[in-house]
Design a protein around this motif. Structure first.
Motif, PDB file in Angstrom:
ATOM      1  N   ASN A 155      -7.826  11.922  59.748  1.00 60.20           N
ATOM      2  CA  ASN A 155      -7.436  10.776  60.576  1.00 60.20           C
ATOM      3  C   ASN A 155      -8.474   9.665  60.515  1.00 60.20           C
ATOM      4  O   ASN A 155      -8.810   9.050  61.529  1.00 60.20           O
ATOM      5  N   SER A 156      -9.003   9.431  59.322  1.00 57.27           N
ATOM      6  CA  SER A 156     -10.049   8.423  59.178  1.00 57.27           C
ATOM      7  C   SER A 156      -9.940   7.745  57.820  1.00 57.27           C
ATOM      8  O   SER A 156      -9.205   8.188  56.931  1.00 57.27           O
ATOM      9  N   VAL A 157     -10.687   6.678  57.666  1.00 58.78           N
ATOM     10  CA  VAL A 157     -10.787   5.971  56.392  1.00 58.78           C
ATOM     11  C   VAL A 157     -12.259   5.844  56.030  1.00 58.78           C
ATOM     12  O   VAL A 157     -13.127   5.775  56.910  1.00 58.78           O
ATOM     13  N   GLY A 158     -12.539   5.844  54.755  1.00 55.88           N
ATOM     14  CA  GLY A 158     -13.910   5.679  54.296  1.00 55.88           C
ATOM     15  C   GLY A 158     -14.291   4.208  54.207  1.00 55.88           C
ATOM     16  O   GLY A 158     -13.437   3.324  54.049  1.00 55.88           O
ATOM     17  N   LEU A 159     -15.577   3.940  54.312  1.00 60.46           N
ATOM     18  CA  LEU A 159     -16.087   2.568  54.248  1.00 60.46           C
ATOM     19  C   LEU A 159     -17.086   2.459  53.107  1.00 60.46           C
ATOM     20  O   LEU A 159     -17.954   3.322  52.940  1.00 60.46           O
ATOM     21  N   ASP A 160     -16.993   1.382  52.363  1.00 59.33           N
ATOM     22  CA  ASP A 160     -17.978   1.077  51.325  1.00 59.33           C
ATOM     23  C   ASP A 160     -17.835  -0.404  50.992  1.00 59.33           C
ATOM     24  O   ASP A 160     -16.997  -0.799  50.186  1.00 59.33           O
ATOM     25  N   ALA A 219     -14.532   5.741  59.548  1.00 59.77           N
ATOM     26  CA  ALA A 219     -13.938   5.078  60.716  1.00 59.77           C
ATOM     27  C   ALA A 219     -12.629   5.768  61.069  1.00 59.77           C
ATOM     28  O   ALA A 219     -11.742   5.893  60.218  1.00 59.77           O
ATOM     29  N   GLY A 220     -12.502   6.216  62.309  1.00 60.22           N
ATOM     30  CA  GLY A 220     -11.270   6.845  62.750  1.00 60.22           C
ATOM     31  C   GLY A 220     -10.128   5.848  62.827  1.00 60.22           C
ATOM     32  O   GLY A 220     -10.329   4.665  63.115  1.00 60.22           O
ATOM     33  N   LEU A 221      -8.923   6.311  62.547  1.00 60.13           N
ATOM     34  CA  LEU A 221      -7.753   5.448  62.700  1.00 60.13           C
ATOM     35  C   LEU A 221      -7.609   5.026  64.157  1.00 60.13           C
ATOM     36  O   LEU A 221      -8.057   5.728  65.068  1.00 60.13           O
ATOM     37  N   PRO A 222      -6.996   3.875  64.422  1.00 61.70           N
ATOM     38  CA  PRO A 222      -6.827   3.436  65.808  1.00 61.70           C
ATOM     39  C   PRO A 222      -6.081   4.454  66.667  1.00 61.70           C
ATOM     40  O   PRO A 222      -6.287   4.496  67.883  1.00 61.70           O
ATOM     41  N   THR A 223      -5.223   5.265  66.056  1.00 59.44           N
ATOM     42  CA  THR A 223      -4.507   6.280  66.833  1.00 59.44           C
ATOM     43  C   THR A 223      -5.361   7.511  67.099  1.00 59.44           C
ATOM     44  O   THR A 223      -4.938   8.407  67.829  1.00 59.44           O
ATOM     45  N   PHE A 224      -6.567   7.591  66.511  1.00 59.44           N
ATOM     46  CA  PHE A 224      -7.485   8.702  66.731  1.00 59.44           C
ATOM     47  C   PHE A 224      -8.639   8.166  67.571  1.00 59.44           C
ATOM     48  O   PHE A 224      -9.660   7.729  67.050  1.00 59.44           O
TER      49      PHE A 224
END
Length: 587
Positions: free
Chosen positions: A217-222, A234-239
């Protein structure tokens, strides 16, 4: 009074007041030293929440006897090869931690560099009591016993062993998150609490320390810009969570608590989260050391940026870009009921429904099976004919329900205008007032779960819930400890219906940990009741029948404080006939 030079032992105690605020502060300094020593494995043992014992062992470079003696002097450090403090790249650099700790506790250092002999040096509240060779493996082991034992003025301000243990766990988590290449373990009173292996990827380490569900339930950042690079998860807004304690920020591998960075996270999620919900993130910002000042706080928990706007812009832009790329994962899929609402179907008169307030449970316990809806039968997702005469709008202050907009707002016609009601906010207040009334009249009615629900949490959260178990039982929430990292839910407040038990218990644990020590009993009760009410209320997006809408309006008219929800937002607004006429230019 004449000016005098303070003695060395008093200087160290004053420095300890800045650096060693509590056991977790001492633990942080020792683990940072182990990281700076090049360790690949760090083992931590504590007893009594760190008040009785803190032990940190590592397999780093170790110290020779002369270096060990020098490390216990103030402002002696190996981490500044020259005088350019702005170019520091290590976690520690002040050279105050060890002498400060040794001045208020019994501190023993055992250390051996590879290929050399080991040595032991013990300092008891500022006095060297032992200095001799020792048979130890390569690396360093430091034991701190009886923190503040001879400083009762400081000792009495420490919190309970459980609270201090929770702070120690948080420090180890943050440092372990910063260095996913190092293996960490934490034992408390002889029991393993935390263990992570070395050479993990950053997302694996973050999910393992925060929540396993974060991985899915997240996305990676780079993302890089203007000499700065932003990475992390970063967690999804629903998480989301009920408090901001699950936001971890790192600058050049240093865990920090910075208002600028926290504000940037809030700004990035501003349009995607309710005001009382918080994102789950672990952000790693890599910056040229010349662009930041890490020497602004004795505990090194704050940093100052040469260009704060650029740092904030990188975080806000990076988070929004990553969340945008997540596409539909950042939003709920359309409910099936929304799609069928556009089809023409035969209309069947609904069976009589119970009032929205609650189905009256029998005294004591009422057993139920958990279902996905709050009411039975489920309301139809379409306009429906009036099977009973529609109440006249003149009979009630909030009027008679005429429909529902966006599956969130009830439209009602009153004698003097048009009323719009936020169904979630209104029902949240109604549930809270019912719970308060139940507490005032002998306790909230409970309904036992046919199959008890197991909620997995970290050990600190379970400790917090267990400690407040008696208070939670008064609200109708019956919990039992189910091993070190789980709670068993046997009963929930009847007024909540079939809600999200896991979400409720998780949010309660967060609320208690964040606010428990700072609030009075009355305030704690209100916090718990408000959290439960939020979970037990009709959600936005829930299609209501006309009967349910009118039941909600009638209960609002007789409930105190129903004009605002538990967070202070209005639950309803009115457009008077005159206001409507002005909108259409009739006045």
């Amino acid at each position: 009074m004449s000016i005098r030079r303070l003695p060395e032992h008093l200087v160290n105690r004053i420095a300890a007041g800045e650096v060693v605020e509590r056991p977790a502060s001492a633990l942080k300094e020792l683990v940072e030293n182990a990281i700076d020593a090049g360790a690949s494995r760090i083992a931590v043992k504590i007893a009594g929440g760190g008040i009785d014992l803190i032990e940190v062992s590592d397999d780093g470079c170790g110290m020779t006897p002369p270096e060990m003696a020098l490390s216990l002097e103030r402002h002696a450090t190996s981490k500044l090869p020259d005088d350019r403090i702005e170019a520091v790249t290590t976690l520690g650099f002040r050279g105050e931690a060890l002498p400060s700790i040794a001045s208020v506790a019994r501190l023993a250092i055992e250390s051996r560099p590879a290929g050399a002999e080991g040595w032991l040096r013990t300092v008891d509240n500022g006095e060297v009591v032992e200095d001799r060779p020792a048979a130890v493996p390569p690396g360093t082991r430091i034991r701190v016993e009886g923190l503040f034992a001879r400083v009762p003025a400081r000792r009495k301000f420490l919190r309970s062993a459980r609270a201090e243990f929770g702070a120690c766990v948080d420090q180890v988590k943050r440092l372990a998150m910063a260095r996913s290449d190092i293996a960490f373990s934490l034992d408390h009173d002889g029991r393993r609490v935390l263990s992570v292996q070395g050479a993990e990827s950053r997302p694996e380490r973050v999910a393992g320390l925060i929540d396993r569900a974060l991985a899915a339930n997240s996305v990676g950042l780079d993302w890089a810009r203007e000499g700065m690079r932003l990475g992390g998860v970063a967690g999804l807004p629903t998480f989301h969570r009920g408090v901001a304690d699950h936001q971890y920020l790192f600058v050049n591998g240093r865990p920090v608590r910075d208002r600028l960075l926290s504000g940037a996270v809030r700004g990035a999620y501003a349009e995607m989260l309710a005001r009382d919900r918080h994102a789950v993130v672990a952000l790693f910002l890599d910056v040229d050391p010349d662009l930041i000042d890490v020497n602004v706080h004795p505990a090194k928990t704050e940093v100052r940026f040469r260009d704060p706007a650029a740092a904030r812009g990188l975080i806000v832009g990076g988070l929004r870009r990553a969340l945008d790329e997540a596409g539909f994962r950042a939003a709920q899929r359309p409910a099936d009921v929304a799609m069928t609402a556009w089809t023409r179907e035969q209309i069947v008169a609904p069976a009589p429904l119970p009032p929205l307030a609650e189905a009256a449970p029998s005294p004591g316990f009422a057993f139920h099976e958990r279902r996905a809806t709050f009411f039975a039968p489920p309301p139809q997702a379409r306009a429906e004919p009036a099977v009973e005469p529609v109440p006249a709008s003149t009979q009630f202050p909030l009027g008679a329900a005429r429909g529902q907009v966006a599956r969130t707002y009830i439209v009602a016609e009153a004698e003097d205008g048009l009323v719009l009601v936020d169904q979630h906010a209104a029902h949240e207040r109604l549930v809270l007032e019912r719970m308060r009334k139940g507490l005032a009249t002998g306790g909230v009615k409970t309904q036992a779960l046919l199959i008890p629900e197991v909620v997995e949490l970290d050990e600190v959260a379970c400790d917090a819930l267990e400690e407040r178990g008696a208070e939670l039982a008064e609200f109708g929430l019956e919990l039992e400890r189910f091993g070190p990292r789980a709670m068993l839910v046997r009963a929930t407040p009847a007024v909540l219906g079939q809600g999200d038990v896991v979400g409720l218990v998780t949010d309660l644990a967060d609320e208690i940990r964040a606010h428990d020590a700072a609030l009075s009993l009355r305030e704690r009760i209100d916090h718990v009741a408000a959290t439960m009410a939020c979970h037990g209320s009709v959600r936005a997006g829930r299609v209501l029948s006309v009967a349910e809408m009118n039941a909600l309006l009638r209960e609002m008219e007789v409930t105190p404080h129903s004009g605002q929800c538990n967070h202070g937002r209005p639950t309803w607004i009115k457009l008077a006939h005159g206001d409507i006429e002005r909108l259409f230019g009739r006045k």
